[in-house]
Design a protein around this motif. Structure first.
Motif, PDB file in Angstrom:
ATOM      1  N   PHE A   4       0.841  -1.202   0.000  1.00  0.00           N
ATOM      2  CA  PHE A   4       0.000   0.000   0.000  1.00  0.00           C
ATOM      3  C   PHE A   4       0.879   1.256   0.000  1.00  0.00           C
ATOM      4  N   ILE A   5       1.900   1.269   0.841  1.00  0.00           N
ATOM      5  CA  ILE A   5       2.795   2.429   0.909  1.00  0.00           C
ATOM      6  C   ILE A   5       3.497   2.647  -0.431  1.00  0.00           C
ATOM      7  N   ASP A   6       4.032   1.564  -1.005  1.00  0.00           N
ATOM      8  CA  ASP A   6       4.744   1.682  -2.278  1.00  0.00           C
ATOM      9  C   ASP A   6       3.840   2.197  -3.393  1.00  0.00           C
ATOM     10  N   GLU A   7       2.582   1.765  -3.374  1.00  0.00           N
ATOM     11  CA  GLU A   7       1.665   2.163  -4.445  1.00  0.00           C
ATOM     12  C   GLU A   7       1.135   3.582  -4.280  1.00  0.00           C
ATOM     13  N   HIS A   8       1.207   4.117  -3.062  1.00  0.00           N
ATOM     14  CA  HIS A   8       0.594   5.424  -2.813  1.00  0.00           C
ATOM     15  C   HIS A   8       1.598   6.537  -2.531  1.00  0.00           C
ATOM     16  N   LYS A   9       2.869   6.217  -2.432  1.00  0.00           N
ATOM     17  CA  LYS A   9       3.852   7.278  -2.207  1.00  0.00           C
ATOM     18  C   LYS A   9       3.903   8.181  -3.438  1.00  0.00           C
ATOM     19  N   GLY A  10       4.010   9.451  -3.185  1.00  0.00           N
ATOM     20  CA  GLY A  10       4.123  10.400  -4.288  1.00  0.00           C
ATOM     21  C   GLY A  10       2.814  10.842  -4.889  1.00  0.00           C
ATOM     22  N   GLY A  11       1.706  10.256  -4.450  1.00  0.00           N
ATOM     23  CA  GLY A  11       0.411  10.660  -4.964  1.00  0.00           C
ATOM     24  C   GLY A  11      -0.348  11.486  -3.942  1.00  0.00           C
ATOM     25  N   ASN A  12      -1.646  11.211  -3.823  1.00  0.00           N
ATOM     26  CA  ASN A  12      -2.424  11.855  -2.778  1.00  0.00           C
ATOM     27  C   ASN A  12      -1.871  11.460  -1.416  1.00  0.00           C
ATOM     28  N   PRO A  13      -2.059  12.277  -0.396  1.00  0.00           N
ATOM     29  CA  PRO A  13      -1.713  11.802   0.943  1.00  0.00           C
ATOM     30  C   PRO A  13      -2.544  10.565   1.268  1.00  0.00           C
ATOM     31  N   PHE A  14      -2.010   9.698   2.115  1.00  0.00           N
ATOM     32  CA  PHE A  14      -2.723   8.462   2.401  1.00  0.00           C
ATOM     33  C   PHE A  14      -2.877   8.245   3.899  1.00  0.00           C
ATOM     34  N   PHE A  15      -3.888   7.433   4.238  1.00  0.00           N
ATOM     35  CA  PHE A  15      -4.112   6.958   5.602  1.00  0.00           C
ATOM     36  C   PHE A  15      -4.074   5.444   5.564  1.00  0.00           C
ATOM     37  N   LEU A  16      -3.156   4.859   6.329  1.00  0.00           N
ATOM     38  CA  LEU A  16      -3.038   3.404   6.437  1.00  0.00           C
ATOM     39  C   LEU A  16      -3.272   3.002   7.887  1.00  0.00           C
ATOM     40  N   TYR A  17      -4.222   2.117   8.088  1.00  0.00           N
ATOM     41  CA  TYR A  17      -4.532   1.569   9.409  1.00  0.00           C
ATOM     42  C   TYR A  17      -4.137   0.101   9.397  1.00  0.00           C
ATOM     43  N   LEU A  18      -3.056  -0.230  10.107  1.00  0.00           N
ATOM     44  CA  LEU A  18      -2.539  -1.594  10.183  1.00  0.00           C
ATOM     45  C   LEU A  18      -2.832  -2.133  11.578  1.00  0.00           C
ATOM     46  N   ALA A  19      -3.824  -3.017  11.664  1.00  0.00           N
ATOM     47  CA  ALA A  19      -4.299  -3.523  12.957  1.00  0.00           C
ATOM     48  C   ALA A  19      -3.938  -4.999  13.081  1.00  0.00           C
ATOM     49  N   HIS A  20      -2.872  -5.280  13.792  1.00  0.00           N
ATOM     50  CA  HIS A  20      -2.407  -6.666  13.932  1.00  0.00           C
ATOM     51  C   HIS A  20      -3.406  -7.515  14.727  1.00  0.00           C
ATOM     52  N   SER A  21      -3.523  -8.783  14.350  1.00  0.00           N
ATOM     53  CA  SER A  21      -4.343  -9.740  15.102  1.00  0.00           C
ATOM     54  C   SER A  21      -3.672 -10.149  16.402  1.00  0.00           C
ATOM     55  N   MET A  22      -2.370 -10.072  16.438  1.00  0.00           N
ATOM     56  CA  MET A  22      -1.566 -10.516  17.573  1.00  0.00           C
ATOM     57  C   MET A  22      -1.198  -9.335  18.460  1.00  0.00           C
ATOM     58  N   PRO A  23      -0.866  -9.625  19.739  1.00  0.00           N
ATOM     59  CA  PRO A  23      -0.694 -10.927  20.391  1.00  0.00           C
ATOM     60  C   PRO A  23      -1.945 -11.483  21.076  1.00  0.00           C
ATOM     61  N   HIS A  24      -3.131 -11.210  20.529  1.00  0.00           N
ATOM     62  CA  HIS A  24      -4.347 -11.865  21.019  1.00  0.00           C
ATOM     63  C   HIS A  24      -4.191 -13.377  20.818  1.00  0.00           C
ATOM     64  N   VAL A  25      -4.578 -14.148  21.839  1.00  0.00           N
ATOM     65  CA  VAL A  25      -4.525 -15.608  21.700  1.00  0.00           C
ATOM     66  C   VAL A  25      -5.642 -16.073  20.764  1.00  0.00           C
ATOM     67  N   PRO A  26      -5.433 -17.172  20.028  1.00  0.00           N
ATOM     68  CA  PRO A  26      -4.284 -18.072  20.021  1.00  0.00           C
ATOM     69  C   PRO A  26      -3.072 -17.442  19.333  1.00  0.00           C
ATOM     70  N   LEU A  27      -1.908 -17.737  19.857  1.00  0.00           N
ATOM     71  CA  LEU A  27      -0.681 -17.143  19.353  1.00  0.00           C
ATOM     72  C   LEU A  27      -0.105 -17.964  18.200  1.00  0.00           C
ATOM     73  N   PHE A  28       0.234 -17.261  17.131  1.00  0.00           N
ATOM     74  CA  PHE A  28       0.910 -17.874  15.978  1.00  0.00           C
ATOM     75  C   PHE A  28       2.015 -16.932  15.513  1.00  0.00           C
ATOM     76  N   ARG A  29       3.078 -17.510  14.970  1.00  0.00           N
ATOM     77  CA  ARG A  29       4.117 -16.683  14.350  1.00  0.00           C
ATOM     78  C   ARG A  29       4.685 -17.435  13.162  1.00  0.00           C
ATOM     79  N   SER A  30       5.353 -16.702  12.290  1.00  0.00           N
ATOM     80  CA  SER A  30       5.957 -17.296  11.098  1.00  0.00           C
ATOM     81  C   SER A  30       7.128 -18.190  11.491  1.00  0.00           C
ATOM     82  N   ASP A  31       7.498 -19.098  10.596  1.00  0.00           N
ATOM     83  CA  ASP A  31       8.597 -20.029  10.881  1.00  0.00           C
ATOM     84  C   ASP A  31       9.883 -19.293  11.237  1.00  0.00           C
TER      85      ASP A  31
END
Length: 466
Positions: free
Chosen positions: A211-238
């Motif tokens: 999203f950032i890469d596609e919108h830089k240099g254009g209109n101003p942008f608002f990005l809301y990144l709401a992580h699911s974690m660390p709410h249980v159940p806990l998962f992480r990448s390998d």
């Protein structure tokens, strides 16, 4: 009196109030965690969880020590962030159900003006990635409430538990992806079910960077990144398995830290650092009943679900190179509702004037031009006001343990009173010494209650029934 060279240097580097007020409209990025505790980050004193990217963010920006959320559980807290209003005003709180569920018929009312709607009306491109939890039916989804795009899950990652999953906490403490039939949406379409939560933090980050890469240099942008974690159940990448000295919970936090690093790197590499303000915080305190799979509130009392400090005071970082002075620690009061007001003002707009708005303008504190105007905080549990803070003093009219613990609800008259700057752990009741303070807090509460109007409850209606 002479002034040290260091003070002169810092003063020359800090923007003046007028310079900051006149800065071009920034991109706005809000990174919101789920159930992160006050004591879970290295820059907030955690001794074993490594958070180098968040520590760097704090060093390059501001770290706030008395920053609050609008509620101590998911749905109402997110409503406060998105509307700038206490959730009792939108009907997005309840003592009966607490949050929205997959069988809930309600969601964020169309009458509410979300931060995304306000910024889009000001010419911003808007995108959301992650957990929404303000309604999963079409009228309530992000793309119906101001976001141009959405990729994420509509409610908590422990919902939609399948009958084949183990009963009780076993499904949470020893989870498998297939235990939870949580949908992953792109826009309004389900693209994966169950969502593969083992890779979800990484995929959220990929989407945010895109999203950032596609919108830089254009209109101003608002990005809301709401992580699911660390709410249980806990998962992480390998790649994050076993990396933390704090075990699984630490692995999850360290992956979130890596995500923040990637987002900030995308902003830096895109050449838009001085045009972008980034805020980092969480929706409520740690879910303590899950022991080692829950976080810590540090020196604060209790956690998620309670109106003690550990339930509603959160880590908060603000980063905007060239505008927010680096290396600052702000001990003033702030709240997520203030991000609503402040972001709209930064974008050149005016917060809605036709409704009660509970947020305030934090620009003076962000810019180093003055203190935060917030001097009070109201602590709701469901639809009941349990406590109120005025200046350094906090009065508890009702106290109760966090969710999942044996309830010990107790009403207090007179209220118990704590001086939070002397006693952030809320151990020493000073009510007998300060009857005048209690009277002032009662007056604050009475004035607030005069502004609260009855609205339909959005959490208590169910699909196919009352």
């Amino acid at each position: 009196m002479s002034v040290s060279p260091m003070v002169l240097l810092l003063s020359s580097l800090a923007p003046t109030a007028s310079q900051a007020q006149d800065a071009p409209r920034p991109n706005v990025v809000i990174i919101f965690c789920d159930d992160l505790g006050y004591g879970d980050l290295g820059c907030y004193g955690n001794p074993t969880i490594a958070t180098p990217n968040l520590d760097r963010m704090a060093a390059e920006g501001q770290r706030w020590t008395q920053f609050y959320v609008g509620a101590s559980v998911c749905t109402p807290s997110r409503a406060a962030l998105m509307t700038g209003r206490l959730p009792v005003r939108s009907g997005l709180c309840s003592g009966e159900r607490r949050v929205l569920f997959p069988d809930s018929a309600g969601g964020i009312p169309a009458s509410e003006i979300t931060l995304a709607e306000a910024l889009r009306d000001l010419g911003y491109d808007t995108g959301m990635v992650g957990k929404w939890h303000l309604g999963h039916l079409p009228p309530y989804l992000p793309t119906s409430n101001g976001f141009d795009s959405y990729f994420g899950i509509p409610y908590s990652n422990d919902m939609d538990r399948l009958p084949s999953a183990p009963e009780g906490r076993a499904a949470i403490t020893k989870p498998r992806v297939e235990y939870f039939n949580v949908p992953l949406l792109r826009g309004t379409e389900v693209v994966e079910r169950p969502a593969d939560q083992r890779t979800i933090t990484r995929r959220y980050t990929d989407e945010a960077v895109r999203f950032i890469d596609e919108h830089k240099g254009g209109n101003p942008f608002f990005l809301y990144l709401a992580h699911s974690m660390p709410h249980v159940p806990l998962f992480r990448s390998d790649e994050y398995e076993g990396v933390s000295r704090r075990g699984l919970y630490g692995d999850v936090i360290e992956e979130i830290d890596g995500s923040v690093g990637r987002v900030l790197d995308a902003i830096r590499e895109g050449g838009i650092s001085e045009e972008t303000v980034v805020f980092f915080t969480s929706d409520n305190g740690p879910w303590l009943v899950f022991g080692r799979q829950g976080g810590t509130a540090g020196l604060l009392r209790n956690g998620k679900g309670s109106t003690w400090e550990g339930g509603m005071r959160e880590p908060f970082l603000a980063w905007w190179p060239g505008t927010i002075p680096a290396g600052g620690m702000v001990r003033d009061l702030g709240a997520t509702m203030d991000l609503y007001v402040t972001s709209i003002l930064l974008a050149g707009g005016t917060p809605p004037g036709d409704r009660a708005i509970d947020g305030v303008d934090l620009r003076p504190a962000f810019f180093g031009a003055g203190p935060s105007p917030r001097d009070s905080m109201l602590y709701y549990r469901g639809t009941e006001l349990y406590a109120a803070r005025l200046g350094p003093y906090k009065a508890h009219f009702i106290t109760e343990e966090a969710y999942g613990r044996d309830t010990n609800r107790e009403a207090h008259d007179p209220p118990v009173l704590y001086h939070l700057e002397h006693d952030p752990s809320e151990r020493f009741d000073v009510s007998a010494e300060h009857p005048g303070v209690i009277a002032d807090i009662r007056a604050l509460v009475d004035a607030h209650r005069e502004t609260v109007e009855p609205v339909p409850n959005q959490l208590e209606t169910r699909i196919g029934g009352e």
